[in-house]
Design an enzyme around this catalytic site. Structure first.
Site, short mmCIF file in Angstrom:
data_model
loop_
_atom_site.label_atom_id
_atom_site.label_comp_id
_atom_site.label_asym_id
_atom_site.label_seq_id
_atom_site.Cartn_x
_atom_site.Cartn_y
_atom_site.Cartn_z
N ASP A 105 3.20 -4.42 8.14
CA ASP A 105 1.85 -3.83 7.94
C ASP A 105 0.68 -4.62 8.08
O ASP A 105 0.58 -5.28 7.09
CB ASP A 105 1.88 -3.07 6.65
N CYS B 264 -4.62 2.64 -3.70
CA CYS B 264 -3.41 2.98 -3.02
C CYS B 264 -2.42 1.99 -3.10
O CYS B 264 -1.57 1.73 -2.31
CB CYS B 264 -3.60 3.31 -1.51
N GLN C 2 -4.60 -5.27 6.74
CA GLN C 2 -5.55 -6.18 6.31
C GLN C 2 -5.44 -7.59 6.77
O GLN C 2 -6.13 -8.29 6.12
CB GLN C 2 -5.22 -6.23 4.71
N LYS D 50 -10.25 -0.93 10.38
CA LYS D 50 -10.69 -1.98 9.63
C LYS D 50 -10.97 -3.28 10.26
O LYS D 50 -11.10 -4.36 9.68
CB LYS D 50 -8.98 -2.36 8.55
N HIS E 125 0.89 -0.96 -0.17
CA HIS E 125 -0.01 0.08 -0.11
C HIS E 125 1.04 1.11 0.00
O HIS E 125 2.09 1.11 0.68
CB HIS E 125 -0.79 -0.11 1.43
N1 PMP Z 1 -1.72 -0.99 4.66
C1 PMP Z 1 -2.72 -1.46 4.09
C2 PMP Z 1 -2.51 -2.91 3.41
C3 PMP Z 1 -4.04 -0.93 3.68
O1 PMP Z 1 -5.06 -1.63 3.13
C4 PMP Z 1 -4.25 0.25 4.66
C5 PMP Z 1 -5.61 1.16 4.27
N2 PMP Z 1 -6.21 0.86 3.00
C6 PMP Z 1 -3.18 0.83 5.05
C7 PMP Z 1 -1.97 0.44 5.06
C8 PMP Z 1 -3.38 2.30 5.75
O2 PMP Z 1 -4.32 2.46 6.58
P1 PMP Z 1 -4.98 3.83 7.31
O3 PMP Z 1 -5.37 4.61 6.18
O4 PMP Z 1 -5.80 3.26 8.17
O5 PMP Z 1 -3.68 4.32 8.00
#
Ligand code: PMP
Length: 418
Positions: A212, A376, A215, A238, A135
């Site tokens: 990270d 993203c 997910q 999430k 991401h």
């Molecule tokens: N890493 C991953 C794999 C994500 O899917 C996301 C959110 N789409 C994020 C990081 C970032 O999360 P946040 O916007 O809640 O900080």
């Protein structure tokens, strides 16, 4: 436990999905005159009453600022806030609450590690290793760090199923690698990464590993000690909790050796105009009045998920995902992006000749909420040579009947555009 494949426990466990659905008020509404089918939980999950009520109760009865007051409400607020931290410690099986830092979300967790761990340590000749399926929030902070320090960013490529290439990982790891940053589950592809094996290899090369888990935590039973992660971060929203709150786990010795990320109240023990003595962990990293209600809601969410158990949740989601995959494979013109052997929750797809945004718009009129775009993860789109995909993402409350509604909607999309 390595949560790479569906465990035997998960395969056997049952989830009472109708009961679960009854606990999520937002699911019971009509959109454009059709029952809502919410398939966008990878972007943000809906909230169970347990979370909504915990936040409501906190604001109705217990709110005050934390850690500073001697009065009853401040003490109750502090207990509620610290209760959220203890819930996160248990959820991740961390050894100590001193290793659990409240952050805004995974994005802030990664930036904190990049700036506080990476910036003082890295320089020209050092390398940061990420993967092609990150991401943006696990790419851009490392690009910034490399610009600031002169270090070099490298990435592990993926194959056309959306799996990392293990030989390339081994080849890219060297004594120059100082930090490995990787996702546990890909938001664009659903690939579950074998993080434990990769941590072992990274440690053998002398690198620290940042995972990270944004997910992963709603779908995979995460044990940071079993994975041996140095840092692990996720976002509350999430995993059925509030927005604006998340967790950064870090091994005590690493956090202890890092300078604060931000300065202000709460993160100090003593301040004079000449110097400051920083607070103990984890408060050293929590400058300013925190998101107290968020922490309360997150604690409730993590307890809610643990109450059903990740095995039961993963087993249920896996069955629904597998049903969706089979339906996709027998739908002419539909192509799945991301077909890794071990996947969680995500069905990214294209339909021949139809732009993903058009797919999303027609589905919305059928009451089906999916996400369309680059998610993203532009490098993933570049790998597959597409500008965007449509993405249906599952949570514990989704059913096979909702997948039928998705595919009835896809039939409408095809009628509309063909
Ligand atoms: N890493 C991953 C794999 C994500 O899917 C996301 C959110 N789409 C994020 C990081 C970032 O999360 P946040 O916007 O809640 O900080």
């Amino acid at each position: 436990m390595e949560a790479n494949a569906l465990t035997a426990n998960a395969a056997a466990a049952q989830l009472d999905v109708e009961r679960v659905r009854g606990e999520f008020p937002a699911l019971h509404q009509q959109v454009h005159g059709k029952p809502l089918v919410y398939l966008d939980s990878a972007a943000s999950a809906q909230k169970p009453s347990a979370v909504i009520e915990a936040v409501d109760h906190y604001y109705r009865h217990d709110h005050a600022n934390v850690h500073r007051g001697v009065h009853a409400l401040s003490e109750r607020a502090t207990n509620a806030y610290e209760g959220g931290r203890e819930a996160a410690r248990r959820f991740l099986n961390a050894e100590s609450v001193s290793e659990i830092v409240f952050v805004r979300g995974a994005t802030e967790g990664i930036n904190l590690v990049a700036q506080s761990y990476g910036r003082p340590r890295l320089g020209v000749g050092d390398e940061v290793l990420i993967t092609e399926m990150e991401h943006h929030s696990n790419i851009v902070p490392w690009q910034l760090l490399c610009e600031q320090t002169g270090a070099t960013l490298k990435w592990v490529p993926i194959d056309d199923r959306g799996e990392l290439l293990p030989d390339e990982y081994q080849r890219l790891l060297s004594d120059k690698t100082r930090i490995v940053a990787m996702t546990h589950v890909s938001n664009a592809l659903g690939t579950i990464v074998p993080v434990h094996d990769m941590v072992v290899q990274a440690h053998a090369a002398g690198a620290v590993v940042v995972i990270d888990g944004a997910q992963a935590v709603p779908h995979v039973d995460v044990d940071v000690r079993a994975i041996d992660a140095d840092f692990y971060t996720f976002s509350g929203h999430k995993v059925y909790g509030p927005t604006g709150i998340g967790i950064l786990y870090g091994k005590h010795a690493l956090l202890e050796a890092m300078p604060p990320y931000q300065g202000g109240g709460e993160m100090i023990k003593y301040v004079s105009l000449e110097r400051t003595v920083y607070n103990d962990l984890p408060y050293k990293f929590e400058a300013g009045t925190p998101n107290i209600a968020g922490a309360v809601g997150l604690g409730a969410a993590l307890q809610y998920v643990k109450g059903y158990g990740l095995d039961a949740i993963a087993g249920h989601e896996h069955r629904v995902l597998e049903y969706a995959r089979q339906r996709a494979e027998s739908t002419p013109g539909m192509k799945l992006i991301g077909t890794a052997a071990h996947k969680a929750s995500i069905l990214s797809f294209e339909i021949d000749g139809i732009h993903p945004h058009d797919i999303g718009t027609v589905l919305d009129h059928e009451g089906v909420a999916v996400r369309t775009g680059h998610h993203c993860a532009m490098p993933v789109m570049q790998h597959f040579g597409v500008p965007a995909t449509a993405r249906a993402s599952l949570a514990m409350y989704n059913t096979q009947a909702e997948i039928d509604a998705l595919f009835a909607g896809i039939d409408k999309v095809k009628e509309w555009f063909n």
